[in-house]
Motif scaffolding. Sequence first.
Motif, PDB file in Angstrom:
ATOM      1  N   LYS A 205       0.831  -1.195   0.000  1.00  0.00           N
ATOM      2  CA  LYS A 205       0.000   0.000   0.000  1.00  0.00           C
ATOM      3  C   LYS A 205       0.871   1.252   0.000  1.00  0.00           C
ATOM      4  CE  LYS A 205      -3.995  -1.962   2.443  1.00  0.00           C
ATOM      5  NZ  LYS A 205      -4.818  -1.908   3.677  1.00  0.00           N
ATOM      6  N   SER A 206       0.366   2.268  -0.646  1.00  0.00           N
ATOM      7  CA  SER A 206       1.065   3.549  -0.647  1.00  0.00           C
ATOM      8  C   SER A 206       0.644   4.352   0.574  1.00  0.00           C
ATOM      9  CB  SER A 206       0.722   4.331  -1.917  1.00  0.00           C
ATOM     10  OG  SER A 206       1.187   5.662  -1.822  1.00  0.00           O
ATOM     11  N   LYS A 208       1.193   7.618   0.659  1.00  0.00           N
ATOM     12  CA  LYS A 208       1.302   9.007   0.210  1.00  0.00           C
ATOM     13  C   LYS A 208       0.173   9.884   0.745  1.00  0.00           C
ATOM     14  CE  LYS A 208      -1.040   8.089  -4.215  1.00  0.00           C
ATOM     15  NZ  LYS A 208      -0.895   8.089  -5.685  1.00  0.00           N
TER      16      LYS A 208
END
Length: 601
Positions: A205-206, A208
């Motif tokens: 998973k990112s 960001k």
Amino acid sequence: MSAKYDDLNKAQLIELLEKRDRTKKLGLVWERDEIAADQAIDENFIACEIVPELSDKSAPWANMVIEGDNFDALRWLRMTLSGQVKCIYVDPPYNTGNKDWVYNDRYMDPEDRFRQSTWLEFLYRRFTLARDLLAEDGVILVSINDDNRAVLELMMDQAMPGMRLGSLVWRTRDTTSAKGGNFSDVHEHILVYAKPNFIFTGNQKSNKKYKNPDNDPRGIWNVDPLTLAFDRNDRERLFYPLHDPKTDIWYPCDPDRVWAYASKERLKPGQKTRSDTMEAHIENGMIVFPERQEIAVWNSKEEVLSAIELGNVPVTPRDKKPLIRIDTDPDFWVGKKVGFGRPGFKKFWKDLRSHVSPLSSWIARMNEEELDDLFTLRTSSGGAGTNEIQSIFGRKAFQNPKPKALIKQLVAQAASSGDMVVDFFAGSATTAQAVMELNAEDGGDRRFIMVSSTEATEGEPDKNLCRDVTAERVRRLNASDDPKYADLAAPFAYLRTREIAFEDLDYDLDPKDAWAALETLHALPLTIYDTARPWNAHEGEAVTLVMVDRYDAALLDWLSDRSRQNVFVYAWAPGQLARELAGVEVEIRSVRDTLVRNFQQ
């Protein structure tokens, strides 16, 4: 009694009745002869002979291409690789008529009213064998079109009970022509059946979207919804106005999506909750209240009702439904600061149950947007597979192959370095190329076994799909000067199945064929058996294999110079060899008994 059962003895009749009593009555039923199916598995012994001139690169070979009926090949693989295969991918015949499947000439009669049963039984026998190959964390992936998906899935539920994980859907082409009923059939399915410990790789998973604007010592966080998918009638105690004690702003609750946590003001004396109350979460800094928002204060009930009538009240974010209504106690809001924003819940990156996004059941097109919480496979149209074949062979050497990108992503999700990948409807060997490219990209050492038939017919007696397409694709990739294939390498042994009657095993089972089976059984790469030597040895990293064709005194010295831990000595006459090696602590096994026992498991 029906003539169908005239040749059965009492024991066989009892066995048949007991099986029928155990058979589930709900589900798919097709015409099958269970006794004939059981007899077919042990009708004869299967040996695999290495064909050196068709193998590629020098031994030892970690990969295999097997020429023969895949029923025979699977019986041999069950004997040698039972419980060791991580990933099986197959693109079986789709039961669409004999024009697309050479086996139809033998198994499919368009006039036969049991035509569907013949196809199902053909596959059922193979899938039950394939099931036994899977490791406890293994998976089988099966491509099928929309017309036959339902019956194939029901059949596989019987062949692999309790193993169904789900299915993937992918768009096969860009055209939108209708097949009938103004319905455009441009998708296919990949059925997924897995052993208990299997998991897809998913994708990391990112983070960001996770920030830490308030320097929370618990780390970066994101805002999650603070509501549950229940309305005020389902969860009456979770329907209440939420108060921010720092700003004295109140937030109305959505009548159709109540708050996720109970308020201590709504609890009965002594009542406990499974999680913290809303007030506790606020005190712990877990509730994120809006910083910039519209705020209203209504000084009378009339002002509240006017705001409701004019739509000047807080609304839901998506469908803009009013959160303050005539039936939600308008008197309460008089004189209070009302926030038009929506509070949220702090979700910390470190507290996620998993940092891996699960695999989506939808295989997206290359240009589709990515989903935040799912990992989506991506592929171009089915025609990409034909272009890849033309690029390698300079012609259409195989009809309608699956796109390499599709198979490559499936294998990447299902198999890691060191894992075995099997395709027993290998066709143009797309699966083999997918394995080769993945190994080149991540430095892995996945191995493959491709099984393909000759597909020779009376009209084309010299046709050999396995030799001229399946194996040839890997040969060409191994030798290619094309920069995009420069890092691809997969030495393979080319094997050919051979049937042997059990009563003839002592005479017809060639030592070199027994050697290939024993090497595979002990997870060793294949080598050429030296018939000139009285005994052959293969020293691997974890195991040493010895097969004695005839006793030679040098064997005793050879064994004495080595640690005999994980040394397996096989002989055609183990009793005689044991007498010759008296005093040497080493396990001696019978070649014939070991192979027959594993074959008839």
